[in-house]
Design an enzyme around this catalytic site. Structure first.
Site, short mmCIF file in Angstrom:
data_model
loop_
_atom_site.label_atom_id
_atom_site.label_comp_id
_atom_site.label_asym_id
_atom_site.label_seq_id
_atom_site.Cartn_x
_atom_site.Cartn_y
_atom_site.Cartn_z
N LEU A 10 -20.90 -4.88 19.14
CA LEU A 10 -21.28 -3.61 18.12
C LEU A 10 -20.97 -4.00 16.65
O LEU A 10 -19.87 -4.79 16.53
CB LEU A 10 -20.11 -2.58 18.35
CG LEU A 10 -20.48 -1.28 17.58
CD1 LEU A 10 -21.77 -0.56 17.64
CD2 LEU A 10 -19.36 -0.34 17.43
N GLU A 56 -16.03 -9.66 20.98
CA GLU A 56 -15.29 -8.61 20.21
C GLU A 56 -14.18 -7.87 21.20
O GLU A 56 -14.01 -8.33 22.30
CB GLU A 56 -16.39 -7.34 19.90
CG GLU A 56 -17.01 -6.76 21.21
CD GLU A 56 -17.80 -5.45 20.91
OE1 GLU A 56 -17.88 -5.00 19.70
OE2 GLU A 56 -18.57 -5.48 21.76
N TYR A 60 -22.45 7.71 19.74
CA TYR A 60 -21.45 8.28 19.14
C TYR A 60 -20.90 7.50 18.15
O TYR A 60 -21.47 6.39 17.87
CB TYR A 60 -20.45 8.56 20.26
CG TYR A 60 -19.42 7.31 20.41
CD1 TYR A 60 -19.86 6.40 21.20
CD2 TYR A 60 -18.14 7.17 19.77
CE1 TYR A 60 -19.13 5.31 21.59
CE2 TYR A 60 -17.23 6.07 20.07
CZ TYR A 60 -17.83 5.18 20.87
OH TYR A 60 -16.88 3.94 21.12
N LYS A 73 -23.98 2.31 20.24
CA LYS A 73 -22.79 2.75 20.40
C LYS A 73 -23.08 3.92 21.39
O LYS A 73 -22.91 5.10 20.95
CB LYS A 73 -21.96 3.20 19.06
CG LYS A 73 -20.67 3.12 18.72
CD LYS A 73 -20.00 3.36 17.55
CE LYS A 73 -18.63 3.95 17.48
NZ LYS A 73 -17.73 3.06 18.10
N1 PDD Z 1 -14.66 2.09 18.54
N2 PDD Z 1 -16.65 -2.86 18.86
C1 PDD Z 1 -16.21 -1.83 19.63
C2 PDD Z 1 -16.49 -2.29 21.10
C3 PDD Z 1 -15.78 -0.63 19.25
O1 PDD Z 1 -15.57 0.26 20.18
C4 PDD Z 1 -15.39 -0.58 18.02
C5 PDD Z 1 -14.68 0.70 17.48
C6 PDD Z 1 -15.50 -1.57 17.04
C7 PDD Z 1 -15.61 -1.42 15.71
O2 PDD Z 1 -16.45 -0.57 14.90
P1 PDD Z 1 -15.92 0.01 13.66
O3 PDD Z 1 -15.53 -0.76 12.59
O4 PDD Z 1 -17.42 0.67 13.18
O5 PDD Z 1 -14.94 0.95 14.06
C8 PDD Z 1 -16.41 -2.78 17.55
C9 PDD Z 1 -14.31 3.19 17.97
C10 PDD Z 1 -13.09 3.24 16.86
C11 PDD Z 1 -14.06 3.92 19.30
O6 PDD Z 1 -14.60 3.94 20.10
O7 PDD Z 1 -12.91 4.60 19.27
#
Ligand code: PDD
Length: 289
Positions: free
Chosen positions: A205, A181, A34, A149
């Site tokens: 991620l 993270e 996703y 992801k």
């Molecule tokens: N998640 N690490 C994890 C585990 C995350 O779930 C997310 C973001 C990030 C940050 O990635 P980005 O900057 O590309 O949004 C890092 C999204 C927002 C979610 O699952 O809703």
């Protein structure tokens, strides 16, 4: 209230009419990936970077990208447009598709399931965001491919809930003594004026917001380093931040019940918030619609 418009396998339809088979491998196995893309002023922020990451997540689970970039753009922009003018966040999910029985092996000739929807998103002011959040360290229970992801999010859900149940807003995942993270975000630690974040490995991620923050640091000559950060290092932080597409860059004011720095959003956070906000504004004005 009018239901939100979704896209499902070639059709735009009201979200409450979007139906998926229980034999979808996303439902049975979490066999899918996703993306979450923020939308400001009708512009998809860093859309190409998100689709590139979607394609590498697909490669990570041995799927071929089902759509080209222009095809994604058309679908995403249509969903955003149908869901109104306000800022939004887009959710994209691609699963391996529907099988005829439940079988671990990849089915032959299966068609991927593609689902897109968007929700309203509030853009907080600096004052609102400077209130900050409280985080706690959480022991890692994830698998080894955290750079993908994937929709298989149970480990993240459980760790996030653990943080929430303990009265915190977010958990910082600790793997073998090192912070990786957040459960839904990346994190940054600031010490002596240097911005630090863990390097890209399969244990985290690679956030689009993380990359944006690092490139803003580079452009504005703010010292930064991608380096391993131990759980103990966290306690010595002058500032801590978390970043994600839905929250931008957020200050952490409390770690495990102890104030971070002076317990308030720090000066470097203020500077970075301003730079990030300017980037969002510049981006949304420069993309014409
Ligand atoms: N998640 N690490 C994890 C585990 C995350 O779930 C997310 C973001 C990030 C940050 O990635 P980005 O900057 O590309 O949004 C890092 C999204 C927002 C979610 O699952 O809703």
């Amino acid at each position: 209230m009018t239901p939100r418009t979704a896209y499902l396998n070639g059709q735009f339809l009201p979200l409450d009419e979007a139906k998926i088979s229980p034999l979808d491998r996303g439902f049975l196995f979490g066999d899918g990936v996703y993306e979450v893309i923020p939308v400001y002023n009708n512009c998809l922020f860093h859309c190409e970077a998100h689709i590139t990451r979607l394609n590498s997540s697909l490669a990570g689970i041995r799927m071929i990208p089902p759509l080209s970039y222009p095809e994604w753009e058309t679908i995403l922009e249509t969903v955003v447009e149908k869901n109104g003018k306000e800022d939004q966040w887009l959710y994209i999910q691609v699963t391996r598709g529907i099988d005829s029985i439940r079988d671990h092996q990849f089915p032959k000739h299966v068609v991927p399931t593609i689902f897109v929807v968007s929700y309203p998103k509030t853009r907080l002011t600096k004052e609102e965001q400077s209130q900050g959040i409280c985080v706690t360290a959480i022991t890692d229970i994830r698998w080894k491919y955290c750079h993908i992801k994937t929709t298989a999010r149970l480990a993240y859900v459980l760790m996030y809930q653990e943080a929430k149940d303990a009265g915190f807003d977010e958990g910082i995942i600790i793997n073998n003594g090192y912070a990786q993270e957040g459960t839904t975000s990346n994190f940054f630690m600031i010490r002596h004026g240097v911005i630090m974040t863990p390097p890209k490995t399969p244990l985290l991620l690679s956030g689009i917001t993380r990359d944006c923050i690092l490139s803003l640091a580079e452009k504005n000559k703010i010292p930064y380093r991608e380096t391993k950060i131990s759980e103990r290092d966290l306690q010595k932080a002058d500032e801590l931040w978390i970043t994600s597409s839905t929250r931008g860059v957020y200050p952490v004011i409390n770690l495990n019940g102890h104030a971070v720095g002076n317990g308030k959003a720090g000066p470097l956070w203020e500077r970075m918030w301003t730079l990030y906000d300017a980037e969002v504004t510049h981006f949304s004005l420069s993309v014409s619609h």
